[in-house]
Scaffold this active site. Structure first.
Site, short mmCIF file in Angstrom:
data_model
loop_
_atom_site.label_atom_id
_atom_site.label_comp_id
_atom_site.label_asym_id
_atom_site.label_seq_id
_atom_site.Cartn_x
_atom_site.Cartn_y
_atom_site.Cartn_z
N SER A 1 129.93 26.17 -25.71
CA SER A 1 130.16 27.11 -24.62
C SER A 1 131.41 27.93 -24.93
O SER A 1 132.38 27.41 -25.49
CB SER A 1 130.34 26.37 -23.30
OG SER A 1 129.16 25.70 -22.93
N ILE A 2 131.39 29.20 -24.54
CA ILE A 2 132.52 30.08 -24.79
C ILE A 2 133.24 30.31 -23.47
O ILE A 2 132.67 30.86 -22.52
CB ILE A 2 132.07 31.43 -25.39
CG1 ILE A 2 131.13 31.19 -26.57
CG2 ILE A 2 133.28 32.25 -25.80
CD1 ILE A 2 131.70 30.36 -27.69
N MET B 1 132.13 31.47 -18.12
CA MET B 1 131.91 31.11 -19.52
C MET B 1 130.54 31.59 -19.94
O MET B 1 129.70 31.95 -19.09
CB MET B 1 132.01 29.60 -19.72
CG MET B 1 130.96 28.80 -19.00
SD MET B 1 131.17 27.01 -19.21
CE MET B 1 132.75 26.78 -18.39
N SER B 2 130.31 31.61 -21.24
CA SER B 2 128.98 31.87 -21.78
C SER B 2 128.37 30.54 -22.18
O SER B 2 128.96 29.79 -22.97
CB SER B 2 129.07 32.81 -22.98
OG SER B 2 127.80 33.04 -23.53
N THR B 3 127.21 30.23 -21.64
CA THR B 3 126.57 28.95 -21.90
C THR B 3 126.29 28.76 -23.38
O THR B 3 126.01 29.72 -24.09
CB THR B 3 125.26 28.87 -21.12
OG1 THR B 3 125.54 29.07 -19.73
CG2 THR B 3 124.57 27.52 -21.30
#
Length: 432
Positions: A113-114, A139-141
Protein backbone atom coordinates in the site's frame (compact mmCIF):
# COMPACT_ATOMS: atom_id res chain seq x y z
CA UNK A 1 -10.00 3.23 -24.22
CA UNK A 2 -8.33 6.47 -23.16
CA UNK A 3 -5.29 7.30 -25.25
CA UNK A 4 -2.38 8.97 -23.44
CA UNK A 5 0.43 10.82 -25.13
CA UNK A 6 4.00 9.62 -24.45
CA UNK A 7 5.59 11.44 -21.53
CA UNK A 8 8.35 13.91 -22.46
CA UNK A 9 10.01 14.97 -19.19
CA UNK A 10 12.20 18.03 -18.88
CA UNK A 11 15.73 18.00 -17.38
CA UNK A 12 16.00 17.85 -13.62
CA UNK A 13 16.31 21.19 -11.74
CA UNK A 14 18.78 22.22 -9.11
CA UNK A 15 18.30 20.95 -5.57
CA UNK A 16 15.37 22.48 -3.68
CA UNK A 17 14.86 23.35 -0.01
CA UNK A 18 13.39 19.92 0.74
CA UNK A 19 9.74 20.82 0.18
CA UNK A 20 7.84 18.91 -2.45
CA UNK A 21 6.95 20.88 -5.55
CA UNK A 22 3.38 21.27 -6.70
CA UNK A 23 2.11 17.75 -7.55
CA UNK A 24 0.68 19.10 -10.79
CA UNK A 25 4.17 19.94 -12.03
CA UNK A 26 6.45 17.59 -10.15
CA UNK A 27 6.78 14.76 -12.67
CA UNK A 28 8.02 17.21 -15.31
CA UNK A 29 11.10 17.81 -13.18
CA UNK A 30 12.39 14.25 -13.35
CA UNK A 31 15.32 13.01 -15.46
CA UNK A 32 14.82 12.14 -19.10
CA UNK A 33 15.27 8.42 -18.56
CA UNK A 34 12.39 8.19 -16.05
CA UNK A 35 9.83 7.23 -18.68
CA UNK A 36 11.92 4.26 -19.81
CA UNK A 37 12.61 3.20 -16.22
CA UNK A 38 8.94 3.30 -15.19
CA UNK A 39 7.92 1.42 -18.33
CA UNK A 40 10.26 -1.40 -17.29
CA UNK A 41 8.93 -1.35 -13.74
CA UNK A 42 5.32 -1.51 -14.95
CA UNK A 43 6.17 -4.43 -17.18
CA UNK A 44 7.81 -6.21 -14.26
CA UNK A 45 4.82 -5.52 -12.03
CA UNK A 46 2.41 -6.91 -14.63
CA UNK A 47 4.59 -9.97 -15.22
CA UNK A 48 4.71 -10.66 -11.46
CA UNK A 49 0.95 -10.34 -11.05
CA UNK A 50 0.36 -12.55 -14.07
CA UNK A 51 2.82 -15.23 -12.96
CA UNK A 52 1.18 -15.66 -9.55
CA UNK A 53 -2.27 -15.86 -11.15
CA UNK A 54 -3.68 -12.61 -9.77
CA UNK A 55 -3.94 -10.81 -13.11
CA UNK A 56 -5.95 -12.58 -15.80
CA UNK A 57 -8.01 -9.89 -17.56
CA UNK A 58 -6.34 -8.66 -20.75
CA UNK A 59 -8.03 -5.23 -20.70
CA UNK A 60 -6.81 -4.60 -17.17
CA UNK A 61 -3.38 -5.90 -18.09
CA UNK A 62 -3.14 -3.35 -20.90
CA UNK A 63 -4.33 -0.58 -18.57
CA UNK A 64 -1.69 -1.46 -15.97
CA UNK A 65 1.03 -1.38 -18.61
CA UNK A 66 -0.26 1.93 -19.91
CA UNK A 67 -0.98 3.94 -16.76
CA UNK A 68 1.97 5.94 -15.43
CA UNK A 69 1.62 5.39 -11.70
CA UNK A 70 4.40 7.84 -10.90
CA UNK A 71 2.12 10.72 -11.91
CA UNK A 72 -0.67 9.62 -9.56
CA UNK A 73 1.69 8.69 -6.71
CA UNK A 74 4.39 11.39 -6.77
CA UNK A 75 5.33 10.90 -3.11
CA UNK A 76 4.95 8.25 -0.41
CA UNK A 77 5.24 7.96 3.36
CA UNK A 78 7.29 5.12 4.84
CA UNK A 79 6.66 4.14 8.45
CA UNK A 80 9.85 4.11 10.52
CA UNK A 81 8.60 3.37 14.05
CA UNK A 82 7.38 -0.04 15.21
CA UNK A 83 3.68 -0.94 15.68
CA UNK A 84 2.17 0.67 18.76
CA UNK A 85 4.61 3.58 18.85
CA UNK A 86 3.02 6.93 19.63
CA UNK A 87 3.69 9.34 18.07
CA UNK A 88 4.43 7.49 14.85
CA UNK A 89 7.67 8.26 13.04
CA UNK A 90 7.46 8.54 9.26
CA UNK A 91 9.77 9.34 6.37
CA UNK A 92 8.38 11.09 3.32
CA UNK A 93 9.83 10.08 -0.05
CA UNK A 94 9.75 12.73 -2.76
CA UNK A 95 9.79 11.14 -6.20
CA UNK A 96 11.36 14.26 -7.69
CA UNK A 97 14.37 14.11 -5.35
CA UNK A 98 17.40 12.15 -6.62
CA UNK A 99 18.12 10.58 -3.21
CA UNK A 100 14.56 9.26 -2.89
CA UNK A 101 13.84 8.36 -6.49
CA UNK A 102 14.84 4.70 -6.68
CA UNK A 103 13.24 3.75 -3.36
CA UNK A 104 10.09 5.63 -4.37
CA UNK A 105 9.94 3.98 -7.80
CA UNK A 106 10.41 0.51 -6.33
CA UNK A 107 7.72 1.19 -3.71
CA UNK A 108 5.00 2.51 -6.04
CA UNK A 109 5.49 -0.48 -8.36
CA UNK A 110 5.54 -3.01 -5.51
CA UNK A 111 2.69 -4.95 -3.92
CA UNK A 112 2.62 -2.60 -0.90
CA UNK A 113 0.00 0.00 0.00
CA UNK A 114 1.21 3.52 -0.77
CA UNK A 115 0.66 5.96 2.11
CA UNK A 116 -0.04 9.48 0.89
CA UNK A 117 -1.77 11.75 3.39
CA UNK A 118 -1.73 12.30 7.15
CA UNK A 119 -4.71 13.74 8.98
CA UNK A 120 -6.25 15.29 5.87
CA UNK A 121 -3.23 17.52 5.26
CA UNK A 122 -2.79 19.71 2.14
CA UNK A 123 -0.73 17.92 -0.51
CA UNK A 124 0.91 20.70 -2.48
CA UNK A 125 3.78 21.58 -0.10
CA UNK A 126 4.84 18.51 1.88
CA UNK A 127 8.31 18.31 3.41
CA UNK A 128 10.47 15.32 2.46
CA UNK A 129 12.42 13.41 5.09
CA UNK A 130 11.58 12.56 8.72
CA UNK A 131 8.09 13.45 9.94
CA UNK A 132 6.62 12.88 13.41
CA UNK A 133 3.02 12.17 14.37
CA UNK A 134 -0.28 11.91 12.58
CA UNK A 135 -2.25 9.01 11.15
CA UNK A 136 -2.85 8.08 7.55
CA UNK A 137 -6.12 9.32 6.09
CA UNK A 138 -5.49 8.35 2.47
CA UNK A 139 -3.54 5.67 0.68
CA UNK A 140 -3.44 3.71 -2.54
CA UNK A 141 -4.44 0.10 -1.97
CA UNK A 142 -1.81 -2.53 -2.66
CA UNK A 143 -1.93 -3.57 -6.30
CA UNK A 144 -3.01 -7.25 -6.01
CA UNK A 145 -6.15 -6.17 -4.14
CA UNK A 146 -6.90 -3.48 -6.71
CA UNK A 147 -6.49 -6.01 -9.53
CA UNK A 148 -8.75 -8.58 -7.84
CA UNK A 149 -11.46 -5.97 -7.21
CA UNK A 150 -11.43 -4.53 -10.72
CA UNK A 151 -11.47 -7.99 -12.27
CA UNK A 152 -14.47 -8.90 -10.12
CA UNK A 153 -16.21 -5.84 -11.57
CA UNK A 154 -15.86 -7.29 -15.11
CA UNK A 155 -15.12 -3.89 -16.63
CA UNK A 156 -15.78 -3.35 -20.32
CA UNK A 157 -15.68 -0.35 -22.69
CA UNK A 158 -18.75 1.87 -22.59
CA UNK A 159 -19.72 1.17 -18.97
CA UNK A 160 -20.55 3.97 -16.54
CA UNK A 161 -18.28 3.59 -13.52
CA UNK A 162 -18.43 5.03 -10.00
CA UNK A 163 -15.52 4.84 -7.54
CA UNK A 164 -16.41 5.56 -3.90
CA UNK A 165 -13.54 6.82 -1.77
CA UNK A 166 -11.31 7.25 -4.80
CA UNK A 167 -8.24 8.61 -2.95
CA UNK A 168 -5.35 9.38 -5.35
CA UNK A 169 -7.28 7.84 -8.24
CA UNK A 170 -5.25 4.76 -9.19
CA UNK A 171 -8.18 2.34 -9.52
CA UNK A 172 -10.33 5.14 -10.95
CA UNK A 173 -7.72 5.79 -13.66
CA UNK A 174 -7.41 2.07 -14.46
CA UNK A 175 -11.19 1.75 -14.75
CA UNK A 176 -11.42 4.90 -16.90
CA UNK A 177 -8.73 3.59 -19.22
CA UNK A 178 -10.93 0.54 -19.83
CA UNK A 179 -14.42 2.07 -19.88
CA UNK A 180 -13.53 5.10 -22.01
CA UNK A 181 -13.58 8.91 -21.81
CA UNK A 182 -15.96 10.74 -19.46
CA UNK A 183 -17.60 7.58 -18.10
CA UNK A 184 -15.72 7.21 -14.78
CA UNK A 185 -16.48 9.26 -11.66
CA UNK A 186 -14.80 9.22 -8.27
CA UNK A 187 -16.22 10.53 -4.99
CA UNK A 188 -13.69 11.61 -2.34
CA UNK A 189 -14.57 13.26 0.98
CA UNK A 190 -11.24 15.08 1.44
CA UNK A 191 -10.99 18.31 -0.53
CA UNK A 192 -7.20 18.29 -0.69
CA UNK A 193 -7.12 14.73 -2.03
CA UNK A 194 -9.91 15.52 -4.51
CA UNK A 195 -7.91 18.38 -6.04
CA UNK A 196 -4.68 16.37 -5.94
CA UNK A 197 -6.20 13.41 -7.77
CA UNK A 198 -7.99 15.53 -10.38
CA UNK A 199 -4.82 17.47 -11.23
CA UNK A 200 -2.87 14.27 -11.72
CA UNK A 201 -5.59 12.57 -13.76
CA UNK A 202 -5.73 15.65 -16.00
CA UNK A 203 -1.95 15.58 -16.44
CA UNK A 204 -2.22 11.99 -17.62
CA UNK A 205 -5.03 12.80 -20.01
CA UNK A 206 -7.39 10.38 -18.26
CA UNK A 207 -10.88 11.76 -18.80
CA UNK A 208 -12.28 10.91 -15.36
CA UNK A 209 -13.92 13.22 -12.84
CA UNK A 210 -13.32 13.38 -9.08
CA UNK A 211 -15.95 15.16 -6.98
CA UNK A 212 -15.76 16.09 -3.32
CA UNK A 213 -18.53 14.53 -1.27
CA UNK A 214 -19.72 11.82 1.09
CA UNK A 215 -19.07 8.47 -0.62
CA UNK A 216 -21.96 6.92 1.32
CA UNK A 217 -24.33 9.03 -0.78
CA UNK A 218 -22.87 7.86 -4.08
CA UNK A 219 -23.20 10.46 -6.86
CA UNK A 220 -26.77 10.78 -8.06
CA UNK A 221 -25.99 13.37 -10.74
CA UNK A 222 -24.45 10.82 -13.14
CA UNK A 223 -26.47 7.77 -12.09
CA UNK A 224 -27.29 5.05 -12.91
CA UNK A 225 -23.96 3.24 -13.03
CA UNK A 226 -23.08 -0.06 -14.62
CA UNK A 227 -20.26 -0.61 -12.14
CA UNK A 228 -19.84 0.75 -8.61
CA UNK A 229 -16.69 0.04 -6.62
CA UNK A 230 -16.21 1.13 -3.01
CA UNK A 231 -12.67 1.72 -1.82
CA UNK A 232 -13.87 2.10 1.78
CA UNK A 233 -15.24 -0.53 4.12
CA UNK A 234 -18.77 -0.01 5.43
CA UNK A 235 -20.77 -1.88 8.10
CA UNK A 236 -23.75 -2.22 5.75
CA UNK A 237 -24.65 -1.10 2.23
CA UNK A 238 -25.77 2.55 1.97
CA UNK A 239 -29.16 2.58 0.20
CA UNK A 240 -28.08 5.19 -2.42
CA UNK A 241 -25.50 2.75 -3.78
CA UNK A 242 -28.17 0.19 -4.59
CA UNK A 243 -30.55 2.84 -5.94
CA UNK A 244 -27.86 4.15 -8.31
CA UNK A 245 -27.00 0.72 -9.73
CA UNK A 246 -28.21 0.17 -13.29
CA UNK A 247 -29.90 -3.02 -14.56
CA UNK A 248 -27.22 -5.69 -15.15
CA UNK A 249 -24.97 -3.60 -12.89
CA UNK A 250 -22.40 -4.83 -10.37
CA UNK A 251 -21.47 -3.26 -7.02
CA UNK A 252 -18.45 -4.38 -5.00
CA UNK A 253 -17.61 -3.30 -1.45
CA UNK A 254 -15.95 -4.48 1.75
CA UNK A 255 -18.23 -5.09 4.73
CA UNK A 256 -16.05 -4.08 7.64
CA UNK A 257 -16.52 -5.31 11.18
CA UNK A 258 -14.76 -3.80 14.16
CA UNK A 259 -11.92 -6.25 13.71
CA UNK A 260 -9.45 -5.89 10.84
CA UNK A 261 -8.89 -9.65 11.03
CA UNK A 262 -11.91 -11.03 9.14
CA UNK A 263 -13.48 -8.70 6.56
CA UNK A 264 -16.13 -9.67 4.06
CA UNK A 265 -16.47 -8.83 0.39
CA UNK A 266 -20.00 -8.11 -0.84
CA UNK A 267 -20.95 -8.38 -4.50
CA UNK A 268 -24.32 -6.87 -5.39
CA UNK A 269 -25.86 -7.42 -8.82
CA UNK A 270 -29.03 -6.02 -10.34
CA UNK A 271 -30.73 -8.25 -12.90
CA UNK A 272 -32.14 -7.01 -16.17
CA UNK A 273 -35.59 -6.95 -14.53
CA UNK A 274 -34.39 -4.91 -11.54
CA UNK A 275 -34.06 -7.64 -8.90
CA UNK A 276 -31.16 -7.10 -6.51
CA UNK A 277 -29.03 -10.04 -5.41
CA UNK A 278 -26.17 -9.79 -2.91
CA UNK A 279 -23.54 -12.37 -1.95
CA UNK A 280 -21.11 -11.97 0.96
CA UNK A 281 -17.93 -14.00 1.35
CA UNK A 282 -14.93 -13.84 3.64
CA UNK A 283 -11.60 -12.54 2.48
CA UNK A 284 -8.08 -12.45 3.86
CA UNK A 285 -8.03 -8.65 3.49
CA UNK A 286 -10.39 -5.82 2.74
CA UNK A 287 -10.59 -2.06 2.44
CA UNK A 288 -10.25 0.06 5.55
CA UNK A 289 -13.44 1.41 7.13
CA UNK A 290 -14.58 4.98 6.72
CA UNK A 291 -13.19 7.67 9.01
CA UNK A 292 -14.56 7.54 12.53
CA UNK A 293 -14.56 3.74 12.65
CA UNK A 294 -12.86 2.37 15.77
CA UNK A 295 -10.66 -0.72 15.32
CA UNK A 296 -10.08 -3.38 17.91
CA UNK A 297 -6.40 -3.92 18.69
CA UNK A 298 -4.30 -6.56 20.44
CA UNK A 299 -1.32 -4.30 21.08
CA UNK A 300 -2.24 -3.40 24.66
CA UNK A 301 -2.55 -7.11 25.55
CA UNK A 302 0.43 -8.62 23.74
CA UNK A 303 2.95 -8.31 26.59
CA UNK A 304 0.44 -9.59 29.16
CA UNK A 305 -0.44 -12.61 27.00
CA UNK A 306 3.22 -13.52 26.60
CA UNK A 307 3.68 -13.30 30.38
CA UNK A 308 0.52 -15.26 31.26
CA UNK A 309 -1.22 -17.01 28.33
CA UNK A 310 -3.68 -18.61 30.74
CA UNK A 311 -4.84 -21.92 32.12
CA UNK A 312 -4.53 -24.91 29.76
CA UNK A 313 -7.49 -27.17 29.07
CA UNK A 314 -8.34 -29.80 26.43
CA UNK A 315 -10.14 -28.59 23.32
CA UNK A 316 -12.21 -30.40 20.74
CA UNK A 317 -11.37 -27.71 18.17
CA UNK A 318 -8.05 -27.68 16.37
CA UNK A 319 -7.14 -24.15 15.25
CA UNK A 320 -9.33 -23.50 12.19
CA UNK A 321 -7.50 -22.93 8.93
CA UNK A 322 -6.88 -19.37 7.78
CA UNK A 323 -8.46 -20.50 4.50
CA UNK A 324 -11.81 -21.13 6.24
CA UNK A 325 -12.94 -17.62 5.40
CA UNK A 326 -16.61 -18.51 5.78
CA UNK A 327 -16.06 -19.50 9.41
CA UNK A 328 -13.98 -16.48 10.33
CA UNK A 329 -16.45 -14.13 8.67
CA UNK A 330 -19.27 -15.62 10.75
CA UNK A 331 -17.07 -15.28 13.84
CA UNK A 332 -16.70 -11.56 13.21
CA UNK A 333 -20.48 -11.18 13.65
CA UNK A 334 -21.56 -14.08 15.87
CA UNK A 335 -18.67 -13.88 18.35
CA UNK A 336 -18.29 -10.10 18.24
CA UNK A 337 -15.45 -8.15 19.79
CA UNK A 338 -12.67 -10.61 18.89
CA UNK A 339 -9.44 -9.80 17.07
CA UNK A 340 -6.59 -12.06 15.96
CA UNK A 341 -2.94 -11.42 16.78
CA UNK A 342 -1.33 -12.53 13.54
CA UNK A 343 2.15 -11.85 14.95
CA UNK A 344 1.82 -14.52 17.65
CA UNK A 345 3.61 -17.88 17.27
CA UNK A 346 0.40 -19.86 17.77
CA UNK A 347 -3.20 -18.81 17.10
CA UNK A 348 -4.08 -16.08 19.57
CA UNK A 349 -7.55 -14.53 19.73
CA UNK A 350 -8.20 -11.53 21.98
CA UNK A 351 -11.38 -9.88 23.27
CA UNK A 352 -9.73 -6.57 24.23
CA UNK A 353 -12.85 -4.90 25.63
CA UNK A 354 -13.47 -7.93 27.88
CA UNK A 355 -9.80 -8.24 28.87
CA UNK A 356 -9.84 -11.88 27.76
CA UNK A 357 -7.88 -14.08 25.35
CA UNK A 358 -7.26 -17.59 24.11
CA UNK A 359 -4.00 -19.15 22.92
CA UNK A 360 -4.30 -22.40 20.96
CA UNK A 361 -1.78 -25.20 21.05
CA UNK A 362 0.84 -25.48 20.00
CA UNK A 363 -0.53 -28.65 18.41
CA UNK A 364 -1.06 -30.60 21.63
CA UNK A 365 -4.87 -30.64 21.77
CA UNK A 366 -5.03 -27.92 24.40
CA UNK A 367 -5.95 -24.27 24.55
CA UNK A 368 -5.01 -21.72 27.17
CA UNK A 369 -7.51 -19.07 28.16
CA UNK A 370 -7.51 -16.07 30.44
CA UNK A 371 -10.06 -13.49 31.52
CA UNK A 372 -13.79 -13.48 32.28
CA UNK A 373 -14.83 -14.31 28.71
CA UNK A 374 -14.17 -17.84 27.46
CA UNK A 375 -13.15 -16.83 23.94
CA UNK A 376 -12.23 -20.32 22.73
CA UNK A 377 -15.46 -21.90 24.01
CA UNK A 378 -17.40 -19.42 21.87
CA UNK A 379 -15.33 -20.36 18.82
CA UNK A 380 -15.81 -24.07 19.55
CA UNK A 381 -19.58 -23.62 19.64
CA UNK A 382 -19.64 -21.49 16.50
CA UNK A 383 -17.42 -23.90 14.58
CA UNK A 384 -19.82 -26.75 15.39
CA UNK A 385 -22.73 -24.63 14.14
CA UNK A 386 -20.78 -23.72 11.00
CA UNK A 387 -20.19 -27.39 10.23
CA UNK A 388 -23.85 -28.24 10.85
CA UNK A 389 -24.79 -25.47 8.42
CA UNK A 390 -22.66 -27.13 5.73
CA UNK A 391 -19.42 -25.15 6.17
CA UNK A 392 -20.75 -22.18 4.18
CA UNK A 393 -18.25 -19.94 2.43
CA UNK A 394 -20.85 -17.59 0.97
CA UNK A 395 -23.83 -15.86 2.56
CA UNK A 396 -26.88 -14.23 1.05
CA UNK A 397 -27.71 -10.65 2.05
CA UNK A 398 -31.24 -9.27 1.75
CA UNK A 399 -30.95 -5.55 0.92
CA UNK A 400 -34.59 -4.89 0.07
CA UNK A 401 -36.89 -6.35 2.71
CA UNK A 402 -38.67 -3.04 3.23
CA UNK A 403 -37.49 -2.49 6.81
CA UNK A 404 -34.05 -1.06 6.09
CA UNK A 405 -32.47 -3.88 8.09
CA UNK A 406 -30.00 -5.92 6.07
CA UNK A 407 -30.23 -9.63 6.91
CA UNK A 408 -27.49 -12.21 6.27
CA UNK A 409 -28.05 -15.97 6.07
CA UNK A 410 -26.06 -19.00 4.96
CA UNK A 411 -29.07 -20.90 3.55
CA UNK A 412 -32.73 -21.50 4.20
CA UNK A 413 -32.40 -24.57 6.44
CA UNK A 414 -33.18 -24.81 10.13
CA UNK A 415 -29.46 -24.86 10.97
CA UNK A 416 -28.57 -21.83 8.87
CA UNK A 417 -26.21 -19.23 10.29
CA UNK A 418 -27.85 -15.81 10.30
CA UNK A 419 -27.29 -12.29 11.56
CA UNK A 420 -28.16 -8.68 10.76
CA UNK A 421 -25.67 -6.06 9.64
CA UNK A 422 -25.06 -3.07 11.93
CA UNK A 423 -26.29 0.33 10.75
CA UNK A 424 -24.13 3.03 9.21
CA UNK A 425 -22.34 5.07 11.83
CA UNK A 426 -21.99 8.84 11.89
CA UNK A 427 -18.75 10.01 10.31
CA UNK A 428 -16.95 13.10 11.65
CA UNK A 429 -17.04 16.04 9.28
CA UNK A 430 -13.79 16.73 7.48
CA UNK A 431 -11.96 19.82 8.71
CA UNK A 432 -11.40 22.48 6.05
Amino acid sequence: MTHLEPHQPAPAPAESDGRLTNPANKTRLMPADLHEATSRLRAGMVARLTTVGVLTDTLLRDALLYLRREVLLPHAYVRVSSPGADPIEWRLLDGAHPEDRQEWLDLIHSDESILLQRDGEPLDALTRGPVTGGHMTSMSTYTPATVEALQAMELRPGQRYLELGSGPGVSLALAATITGPSLATGVERDGHMTAFAQRNLDRLGVEATVVEGDAREGHELRAPYDRIHSGIGVPCVPPPWVEQLAPRGRLLTTLATRTPSWPGQLLVTRTATGTVEAVLQGRARGYRPQLGYRWLSVLDHRTRIEADPGRARPTRLAPPSDADHGFWLAAAYLTPGLVRDFQAETMTIVAPEDDSWAVAGPGDGTVRSNGPRDVWAELEDLHARWEEAGRPERYRVDLQDGTGIQHVTSNTGLKALAWTLPPLAAVPRQSP
